[in-house]
Each structure stands twice: as C-alpha cells, then as structure tokens.
Design an enzyme around this catalytic site. Structure first.
Site, PDB file in Angstrom:
ATOM      1  CG  ASN A  82      -0.426  64.675  37.912  1.00 14.07           C
ATOM      2  OD1 ASN A  82      -1.346  63.925  37.345  1.00 14.07           O
ATOM      3  ND2 ASN A  82      -0.382  65.616  39.078  1.00 14.07           N
ATOM      4  N   GLY A  87      -5.401  60.270  47.760  1.00 17.65           N
ATOM      5  CA  GLY A  87      -4.177  60.801  48.388  1.00 17.65           C
ATOM      6  C   GLY A  87      -3.143  61.423  47.792  1.00 17.65           C
ATOM      7  CD  GLU A 114       1.326  59.348  44.315  1.00 26.44           C
ATOM      8  OE1 GLU A 114       1.049  58.788  43.022  1.00 26.44           O
ATOM      9  OE2 GLU A 114       0.513  58.595  45.160  1.00 26.44           O
ATOM     10  CG  MET A 139      -2.449  62.339  39.844  1.00 27.86           C
ATOM     11  SD  MET A 139      -3.230  60.725  39.383  1.00 27.86           S
ATOM     12  CE  MET A 139      -2.121  60.325  38.019  1.00 27.86           C
ATOM     13  CD  GLU A 191      -2.292  53.191  41.205  1.00 30.05           C
ATOM     14  OE1 GLU A 191      -1.484  53.092  42.324  1.00 30.05           O
ATOM     15  OE2 GLU A 191      -2.282  54.129  40.440  1.00 30.05           O
TER      16      GLU A 191
HETATM   17  N1  TRP Z   1      -3.098  57.088  40.917  1.00 24.02           N
HETATM   18  C1  TRP Z   1      -3.060  57.805  42.058  1.00 24.02           C
HETATM   19  C2  TRP Z   1      -2.255  56.910  42.928  1.00 24.02           C
HETATM   20  O1  TRP Z   1      -2.802  55.813  43.515  1.00 24.02           O
HETATM   21  C3  TRP Z   1      -4.774  57.515  42.433  1.00 24.02           C
HETATM   22  C4  TRP Z   1      -5.539  58.796  42.189  1.00 24.02           C
HETATM   23  C5  TRP Z   1      -5.175  59.905  42.617  1.00 24.02           C
HETATM   24  C6  TRP Z   1      -6.920  58.893  41.642  1.00 24.02           C
HETATM   25  N2  TRP Z   1      -6.327  60.773  42.426  1.00 24.02           N
HETATM   26  C7  TRP Z   1      -7.222  60.300  42.021  1.00 24.02           C
HETATM   27  C8  TRP Z   1      -7.759  58.049  41.208  1.00 24.02           C
HETATM   28  C9  TRP Z   1      -8.464  60.540  41.497  1.00 24.02           C
HETATM   29  C10 TRP Z   1      -8.802  58.431  40.957  1.00 24.02           C
HETATM   30  C11 TRP Z   1      -9.366  59.725  41.057  1.00 24.02           C
HETATM   31  O2  TRP Z   1      -1.037  57.219  43.348  1.00 24.02           O
HETATM   32 ZN    ZN Z   2      -0.813  54.643  42.854  1.00 26.34          ZN
END
Ligand code: TRP
Ligand code: ZN
Length: 869
Positions: free
Chosen positions: A272, A268, A305, A270, A327
């Site tokens: 960062n 969905g 996020e 990320m 999470e």
């Molecule tokens: N940390 C991300 C979220 O839950 C999860 C995530 C995004 C992710 N892209 C990914 C996990 C690719 C594994 C691989 O907000």
């Molecule tokens: Zn998350």
C-alpha cells in the site's frame, strides 16, 4: 435498502483478458470517511467522476449495507440503480458526476482478512489487493482507475494510532471519547493500494535522506514487546531505499514511509502506498526468536514491498491479468538486492530451489498457467509461483542478455514513459527494447504460454579439427488449452573447462563472434541450433545454464564423473550446487552409486567451507521428498521414495565417518565476523548434528542438548530441537516443554514449535490432532495453520496418508471463513493424479466428494482445475 434479495444467477464466472474494456468513468478524487465502532463501521465516500467512454456507471461492492446514495446532490431511489451481490449500476448518467455514498460494514466479524478487518483486539487493518476495496465501499475497484485519495479515519481513543496513505493534514477530537485524523495522498493510485490502520501499537522511528535531498520519516508499528525486533527491518528499509537509487535511479517520493505489523494476514506483506502492511513473520527479526532463514526473508520482503513503490505503485497494472508485470519485476529486483546481502551464489541457489520445488511442479500439473494468464475465475488464485517466480525469471533472462548498462537504459525508458500509468506486459517489453536498443519482443512468448521448456543439449568433440560442437534442442509438452506452443528465447550462459587441469578455458573470440556467443551467453531461440568452439586441444567439460540463466529443464548426458568434476572445479557456485543436485537425484531416482558424489564432496568441501560456509552447507542439500516426488509423473509411491532417501542419508552419514564430528566440533559461529558467515557455520553445524544422529553416535543427544541449552540463537536452538525430537531422544519431551515455556508468548517462535512436531517423520493423525486441538492453535491465524500444515507436508508419506483428510477438512472449513487461504492449502494435493493405485483413486474420490461441499469461487476453481486432468 440492503443487498438485493434475489440470488445472482451463476453463469460462467470466467473473466477473459480478451474482453478487457476501458472503464466508462474515471475518478478525479475520492474523499473517504471511515468511522470505526465496536459492532460496525460506517464508511462515507464522495467520488468526483468523469466519463471517458460510453456505458453505464458501474460501482463494484460486496457485503456492503447501503445506507444512502446521492448523485449530483439528489438522493437515488431503489428504482434508479441496479444492485446485486457484486455491483451497483446506474444507467443514463451525465458526464460529470458527484456521488455521495454511505455504507455500513462489519470489520469486527470479517474472518476473510480482505477489505477492512479487525486483526486483533487492539488493531484494525486493510488488505485491498486485488479486490478488497469493494468490501469497504462501492467503487470502480479496478487497477486502471487511478485517483487522489483523501481519508478521514475516526475511532475511539482506545485506538491512539489512526493511519492512512500519504500526509497527515489534520487531527482532532470527535467527541464521546473519539478522535480522528485526515490524510491526503498526493499521488494518484488505484483502490487496491488504499490502506488505513486503526490501533494501539508502539512505533520505531528513523529518518532517511533521499538522493534528491528530501527527508523521509520512517516508522514501523508493532506491539510494544516486538519493537526491539524491528531494527533489522528498519536497516533493510534504509538499505533498500539506497539500493533503488543506485541501481535503478529511483528515489522515494513521499515525506513518510510507514510499515504496520500484524499476525492476522493471508500473505507475506502488502505494498500500500506509503503504508505497507506486513505479516509479522516478514517484519520481526531477531536472532533469539526467529531463524536465520526468517531474518533473510524479512530483509527480502522489506525490499520487495519498498521496490513496489516504483514497480507496482507509480507504474501499476492495467488489469489483473498483468499481475506478473509488477510481481515478476519486483521479485527480480528483490532477488538482486538479496544477492548483494549474502553469498550471491547461495541466494541464487535458494531462489532456484523455490522455483524448482514449487513453480516447476505447478507448471507441469493441472494448475499450470502462463505467467500472464488469459482467463481466471478468481484472481486471488493467481498469486502463484508461476506469476511471481517464473515472472522474475523472464526479467532475469532479459537482464542477462542485455547486461547491466543496457538493462538500465531499458528500465530508465520504462519509468520515463509510464510513470503515473496503468500498463501491460507489452508496454514493459516495448520500453525495455526501446531503451536498450535490443528487440526483446520474442520474450513475450514466455509470458503467454505455460509449461517448463525442455532443453536437450549434446556435445561432440572433433579431435581432427580440435573443435567442440554443442547441439541444442528445445521442446514443450503439449497443453490442451494452449495448442500453438512456440520456441522461446533461451539465454544459455556457458563455460568450458580443461578436463585435465580443471581450469576454465577462454572461449575462442573468433568462434564466439561467428556463433553468436557473447560474454559466455548464447541466445538460443530456435527449435534446434548448434554452436562450434574451436582451438581445443582436448575434449572440454562444458558447464551449461550458469547461474540458471533460463527456467528450463536441462538434459545433458553428463557422466557422473563429469558432474563430480563440475562440483569440484566450476567457479560458479550455483553450478557447483547444480552438479551436486544432479548427482544426488541420480542416486535417488535412478539407482546410481553414491561414491562419486562422496569422493567429490570430500575433495571440495575443505576449500568451500573456508570460503563460503553457507555454500558448503548447500552442497549437502539432499533433494527433499516433496521435490523428488514432483519429478515423478506416474505411479508415485511416497514410501518407496522415503526409503531411498533415508538409505542415502544413512550412507552419507556412514561414509563421511569421522569428518562429521570433526566438522561439528571445529565450527564456531561466534568466531565469525559477518552475519552471513555465521549463518553458514550454523547451517553446516546443524547438518553435521543430524548426520551424527544417523551415525548413532553415543554422544549425539548430549551434544544436541548442550547446543539447545547453551545458545541464544534460534537457528542453533531449533537445529538441536529437531534432532532431539525427530529421533525421539530421551530429552525430547523436556526440551519441547522448555521451548514452550520460553516462547509461549512469542507467536513466531511458537509457530516453530508447532511446525517441528507436525514435521516429525512419524507424525500420525493423532499427533496432528493433539496440535490442532492445542489451546494455542488458532484457525483465525493463517501463520499458525501453515505451521502445522507445512510441517505435516514436510513428509509426503504423511501428506498422502492421513494428511489428505487434514487438507480436505481445512479447505472445507476455510471455504467460507477464509477462502484465499483455503484454496492455497488445498493446492498441496494438486499432484494426486501421479500417485500409484490404490492411493490415486482414494484421493480422487475424496476430492470429488469435496466438490458439492464448497461454495467459494476460490476453492471451487482450484478444486475444479485439480480434477480436470
Ligand atoms: N502484492 C503483495 C506482494 O506480493 C501480495 C499480497 C499481499 C496479496 N497480500 C495479499 C495478494 C492478499 C492477494 C491477497 O507484495
Ligand atoms: Zn509483490
């Protein structure tokens, strides 16, 4: 100087939580220089490292072409380090080390969408969680190594946008038509939160002033044509920032917050640091192009996020076994945020529906694992419903038990203790306990064991004593890998109702105190217990697990009449829905008569429609075949279930009679002031339209056609399209063609076009092949794959016939091209063992045959687990 030619001997690749060891070196700072060229990219890094424990210096790296490496100024020769496909190890290193490393990588041919990859002609992005950074350069790529990142990004000027985490400190010319930027991120972070973006995108800008008075520049980057679809996300971002200040006392900490949208993304979104990267499906929102459900999802993912900035980034995980620490908590936070956006009852209903239709089945089958697993082969396989959704439920239970004020004291303590650290689930529960003054350590049991507890309840009224005794019992199904299952603490939120008047009763204060009941929540933490309510002149109706206060399977021998009573009189909207669900499940799985449900719904609906039309629409939720199938543990025959469900829907349509058309015609989304009210009205209208089709109403296709043509709203248009297409109406081909023409350049809308056709109840191997060989089908774009696969899987009869081959072929193809997505799609078949023969043996044989044809850890681990039942 390439990767060692010797193949690594593949011993047991399982990693265990109990083997955790501190890293031998910490990284004080890292300077990265990433230069993107059309046919390769060059990555230079300077790491300043300090020893903190004994051991070799270990750098992780995968698919990297090592160009050079120097240690404290001296070039290392091949003999001075050990290099294999996974790591570079240097022995006998001094305590202070400066490493300079140059590697060459190939983002332009990276199809796995992990590390740095080319997402489109005009865009390169990164995805480093959990272990993607090691595909960019050699590094101690683990979450407990936190460092200060300075990043230089250089590329051709055809890519005007060059972004990385933190503050822009420099920009300039790099010669030969190239340019660069330099970014510095002031907060220490693990490598999985590193991001950079190189592209040609437009931007939507806004600003936000934090509770501390600092000014934050907000930017959302997307294709120019999609910028008008970014406003809802921008509003949701500002709303999230305010919400986290008000509910958790957490203001934002950088001068800028950037979001970049891409359609080539495995998940969905990320989180960062300061530079989120989003799947377009989770950022673009617009009534004309995306559905109401998608709009709600965008807002919740934006919040999710953003909330990670504190729960995940400022405080991160010690190791990947602790994934649910960030999470589970962040999902709980985004669910709470969404409960403030729309009908709280419906938000809870939708979240529980996901839990019950995904997490419960996962937890009862071969892929079952604790929210915090204690071993894995491939961590990417553990971004599961159990880690996310059950993880969120554990936090919700603790929050329910503590109440608002104490929960806040607990989270305050967590942020105070652990800001800037990489911690464990134990640290979280300890801080929450210390801050609130309530010992929550028993909740650790929830994190450490698999399975959905069964909660059996029994009620007994004693007329002579005017008392009601509620007896509770909990149990867990035995699990081969986890032999010592313990009783878990289960907060049981409850209410009693007067069976005559329907009024909620005040729980007797003295009894409450004596029995440990408080605020209508009883903490049940034994194998068996009972509570006594006194002062009751007649037998009450009890409502249990209000708002689904614990993720358990409740068994209580309600009569259908009592369930109908709760559907009508419960003031908790979630429990009204639950009563309807239980009634419907009994009709479908146990052959009960539909009349009790019908009578109750007809009495209740007029009031609910007026108050909360979205909730009203949910009261018609007939459990899906997929969900019902997951409740059957053996001899599952998808065709029998499909027939039962079809029969029920036909009965509902027939028995509701004129009410269906009246309701359809009387509802007007335009007349609603609030988005959530309008959304409810649209949902209800679409349900009525599909029931009208079942009634064989002669006008229904004309009404649907009219609805399709006369709206600018995607939920209305799709609702009509479904009725026309799934019923093979005379207008079906015309509207499909029209939809294609209107939306062929809008990927997210076109996903719906694929999905609807794949979800046709009478889809065939041929009709699916037509879709997968369509010019707009693209195996490089996970969203498009999921639209067809997800559509197909909407009908388990199809999944378990020609669908088996579809999913196996995908897993085989994606095994190399995109193993993360391949592994997830294969999981659709994980309940194969519940099928009736001969299907069971047939699917098993196909899965067995796949074993020798897949190589990735991702797909192999999933396949092995699926077959180990
Ligand atoms: N940390 C991300 C979220 O839950 C999860 C995530 C995004 C992710 N892209 C990914 C996990 C690719 C594994 C691989 O907000
Ligand atoms: Zn998350």
């Amino acid at each position: 100087m390439n990767i060692a030619a010797n193949p690594v001997i593949e011993a047991d690749q399982t990693v265990y939580l109990k083997d955790y060891q501190k890293p031998s070196y910490l990284v004080d700072s890292i300077h990265l220089d990433i230069q993107v060229y059309d046919d390769h990219s060059l990555v230079k890094s300077k790491l300043v490292m300090q020893r903190q424990a004994a051991g070799d210096l270990v750098l992780l790296g995968r698919d990297l072409e090592l160009q050079s490496i120097t240690l404290n100024g001296k070039t290392l020769t091949n003999e001075q380090y050990q290099l294999d496909a996974e790591q570079l190890v240097i022995a006998n290193t001094p305590d202070l080390v400066e490493l300079n490393i140059e590697v060459l990588i190939h983002p332009e041919s990276n199809t796995q969408l992990e590390g740095l990859y080319q997402a489109a002609d005009n865009l390169y992005v990164t995805q480093n969680e959990p272990e993607g950074f090691r595909k960019i350069t050699f590094y101690p790529d683990r979450p407990d190594v936190l460092s200060v990142f300075t990043t230089r990004v250089e590329a051709d000027k055809k890519f005007p946008v060059l972004l990385a985490n933190g503050n822009l400190i420099e920009a300039g010319e790099a010669g030969e038509g190239r340019h660069y930027t330099v970014w510095q991120d002031p907060t220490k972070k693990p490598s999985y939160l590193f991001a950079c973006v190189i592209g040609d995108l437009a931007v939507l800008k806004d600003r936000y002033t934090t509770s501390e008075g600092s000014d934050v520049a907000l930017e959302i980057y997307a294709e120019a044509k999609d910028i008008p679809k970014c406003h809802i996300a921008m509003e949701a971002l500002k709303h999230s920032m305010r919400w986290d200040e008000e509910h958790y006392g957490r203001p934002y900490d950088l001068d800028n917050y950037m979001i970049v949208a891409t359609s080539a993304f495995n998940m969905g979104a990320m989180e960062n640091k300061g530079l989120n990267i989003f799947n377009t499906s989770c950022v673009l929102a617009d009534e004309e192009y995306t559905t109401d459900a998608a709009i709600m999802r965008v807002q919740s993912v934006i919040a999710h996020e953003y909330f990670h900035n504190w729960t995940g980034n400022r405080i991160t995980c010690r190791d990947w076994f602790q994934l649910c620490l960030k999470e589970g908590l962040t999902v709980f936070r985004d669910q709470s945020f969404s409960e403030d956006l729309q009908s709280a009852a419906v938000q809870r209903i939708d979240d529980v529906a996901v839990l019950k239709s995904h997490q419960f089945p996962e937890d009862s089958g071969p892929l079952s694992h604790p929210p915090r697993p204690d071993h894995f082969v491939e961590i990417n396989n553990f971004y599961t419903a159990t880690v996310y959704e059950k993880g969120a439920e554990i936090n919700r239970m603790m929050a329910t038990l503590l109440g608002k004020e104490k929960f806040r004291q607990g989270t305050d303590e967590y942020f105070k203790r652990h800001d800037g650290q990489a911690v464990t689930v134990e640290d979280w529960v300890a801080a929450l306990s210390a801050g609130s003054g309530v010992d929550l350590s028993a909740f650790l049991i929830w994190y450490n064991q698999p399975g959905t507890p069964k909660l059996q309840a029994q009620g007994e009224y004693d007329a002579a004593n005017q008392s009601y005794r509620l007896s509770l019992k909990q149990s867990l199904k035995a699990h081969a890998k986890y032999p010592n299952l313990k009783a878990v603490p289960i907060p049981v939120a409850l209410a009693l109702f007067d069976a005559e008047t329907g009024e909620q009763l005040v729980l007797n204060a003295e009894a409450l105190f004596e029995n440990g009941v408080k605020d209508g929540v009883y903490l049940f933490d034994q194998n068996e217990a009972s509570i006594e309510f006194t002062g009751l002149k007649a037998a009450p109706v009890v409502s249990l697990l209000r708002s689904f206060s614990a993720p358990v399977n409740l068994e209580f021998n309600y009569s259908d009449e009592q369930l109908a009573f709760l559907l009508q009189y419960e003031t908790n909207g979630f429990n009204q829905w639950q009563a309807a669900q239980t009634l419907l499940e009994r009709i479908l799985l146990n052959g009960h008569n539909a009349q009790t449900y019908l009578d109750a719904i007809q009495k209740t609906l007029p009031f609910v429609i007026a108050k909360d039309p979205l909730l009203a629409s949910r009261l018609f939720d007939v459990p899906t075949e997929g969900y019902l199938g997951s409740r059957i543990d053996q001899d599952y025959n998808p065709i029998v279930l499909n027939e039962a469900r079809e029969a029920l829907l036909n009965t509902l349509a027939r028995e509701l009679g004129g009410f269906v058309k009246e309701t359809y015609l009387s509802l007007d989304p335009i007349a609603q002031k609030e988005f959530s009210q309008a959304m409810g009205v649209r949902a209800l209208k679409n349900i009525m339209l599909s029931l009208l089709a079942r009634q064989g109403d002669s006008e229904v296709f004309d009404l649907a056609y009219e609805q399709y043509q006369n709206t600018g709203n995607m939920s209305e248009r799709l609702g009509a399209l479904k009725v026309l297409v799934w019923n093979d109406s005379p207008q079906a081909q015309e509207v499909l063609q029209d939809f294609y023409t209107r939306f062929k350049d809008e990927a997210l809308s076109l996903d719906q076009w694929f999905m609807i056709q794949a979800a046709h109840p009478k889809a065939t191997a041929e009709s699916i092949a037509y879709l997968t060989s369509h010019a707009d089908y693209d195996l490089a774009v996970p969203n498009r794959i999921r639209s067809v696969s997800g559509g197909l899987n909407a009908n388990p009869v199809n999944t378990w016939s020609f669908g088996v081959q579809h999913f196996i072929d995908l897993a085989k193809y994606l095994d190399e091209k995109n193993p993360i997505v391949g592994s997830r799609l294969l999981q659709v078949l994980s309940r194969w063992y519940t099928l009736a023969e001969p299907q069971r043996s047939q699917v098993k044989a196909e899965l067995e045959a796949l074993k020798s044809q897949v190589k990735s850890k991702n797909v192999s681990e999933t396949l092995n687990s699926m077959l180990s039942i």
